[in-house]
Design an enzyme around this catalytic site. Structure first.
Site, PDB file in Angstrom:
ATOM      1  N   SER A 162       0.873  -1.181   0.049  1.00 21.53           N
ATOM      2  CA  SER A 162      -0.087   0.039   0.137  1.00 21.53           C
ATOM      3  C   SER A 162       0.810   1.210   0.081  1.00 21.53           C
ATOM      4  O   SER A 162       1.985   1.158   0.568  1.00 21.53           O
ATOM      5  CB  SER A 162      -0.881   0.039   1.264  1.00 21.53           C
ATOM      6  OG  SER A 162      -1.663   1.204   1.401  1.00 21.53           O
ATOM      7  N   TYR A 198      -1.322  -1.044  10.429  1.00 20.76           N
ATOM      8  CA  TYR A 198      -1.267  -1.070   8.843  1.00 20.76           C
ATOM      9  C   TYR A 198      -0.321  -0.801   8.093  1.00 20.76           C
ATOM     10  O   TYR A 198       0.387  -1.347   7.244  1.00 20.76           O
ATOM     11  CB  TYR A 198      -2.800  -0.728   8.425  1.00 20.76           C
ATOM     12  CG  TYR A 198      -3.004  -1.076   7.007  1.00 20.76           C
ATOM     13  CD1 TYR A 198      -3.488  -2.071   6.311  1.00 20.76           C
ATOM     14  CD2 TYR A 198      -2.799   0.262   6.144  1.00 20.76           C
ATOM     15  CE1 TYR A 198      -3.692  -2.147   5.168  1.00 20.76           C
ATOM     16  CE2 TYR A 198      -3.051   0.206   4.868  1.00 20.76           C
ATOM     17  CZ  TYR A 198      -3.434  -1.146   4.239  1.00 20.76           C
ATOM     18  OH  TYR A 198      -3.859  -1.223   2.884  1.00 20.76           O
TER      19      TYR A 198
END
Length: 245
Positions: free
Chosen positions: A140, A153
């Site tokens: 990401s 995350y």
């Protein structure tokens, strides 16, 4: 690109991006192993992809945070079709909580899926893949630029890039390529349900929002023979969002 007779394993296959990836490979004549932890969604996704493409799609219920579950998934794939050609580590989990309120268990839960699940599939792919195989890890842009309340995350996705580099080094002698992609804002529930987006903390320009199909196209390319000299790279897919100050 043609994946005729090749076998592709996709984790997080019942989600929007996972389904788009699976459909893309199915249209390229691959055999699909769809991995997810939600059985109902998994079956629905597999049936939908098969009905739209007429491809062979095998749903496999798997907890990717468990070594034995991942081992079973890979062994079942080899037993069913005798080969494993591509692994797409797409499954991801995100939570929203200030650092001072987080627990070790919060971090462990995210890392189990976003990092350790990818490690386990790489591990067993390395044991079974023949030369010419490819692994693509879905990281990401949070690995490089992030926002409040998503520290586990962002850290897991950054660690996934390091794992990609290490696996690429070790995979080279096996003839296995390992690369990663960095999706930006993609039109999925994960984006629009993000409380930072809802609150306006993270600003989303509609021009910067991509589709799951954009991600699928890039993954198919990195998995194909057209990318045979691409090893250990990170491809950003964000419409140029990170290029602007």
């Amino acid at each position: 690109m043609d994946f005729t007779d090749k076998v592709v394993v996709i984790t997080g296959g019942a989600g929007g991006i996972g389904m788009a990836i699976a459909k893309k490979f199915a249209l390229l004549h691959a055999r699909i192993v769809l991995i997810d932890i939600n059985q109902d969604r998994l079956i629905l996704a597999a049936n939908k992809i098969h009905s739209e493409t007429n491809a062979e799609v095998h749903p496999f219920l798997c907890d990717i945070s468990q070594d034995s579950s991942v081992k079973d998934a890979v062994e079942d794939t080899i037993k069913r079709w005798g080969r494993l050609d591509v692994v797409v580590n797409n499954a991801g989990l995100m939570s929203f909580k200030p650092i001072e309120e987080q627990t070790l268990e919060d971090w462990q839960k995210i890392f189990n899926v976003d990092l350790f699940g990818a490690f386990l599939f790489i591990k067993y792919a390395f044991k079974t893949m023949k030369p010419g195989g490819a692994i693509v890890n879905v990281s990401s842009i949070h690995a490089f630029e992030t926002e409040p309340m998503v520290a586990p995350y962002a850290a897991a996705k950054a660690a996934l890039l390091s794992l990609t580099r290490s696996a690429a080094i070790e995979g080279k002698s096996k003839g296995i390529r390992v690369n990663a992609i960095l999706p930006g804002a993609i039109d999925t529930p994960m984006l629009w349900d993000n409380p930072n987006v809802k609150a306006g903390i993270e600003k989303i320009n509609p021009e910067d929002v991509g589709t799951p199909e954009d991600i699928a196209e890039a993954i198919a390319f990195l998995s194909s023979d057209a990318a045979k000299f691409i090893q250990g790279t990170t491809l950003t897919i964000d419409g140029g969002r990170m290029d602007r100050l």
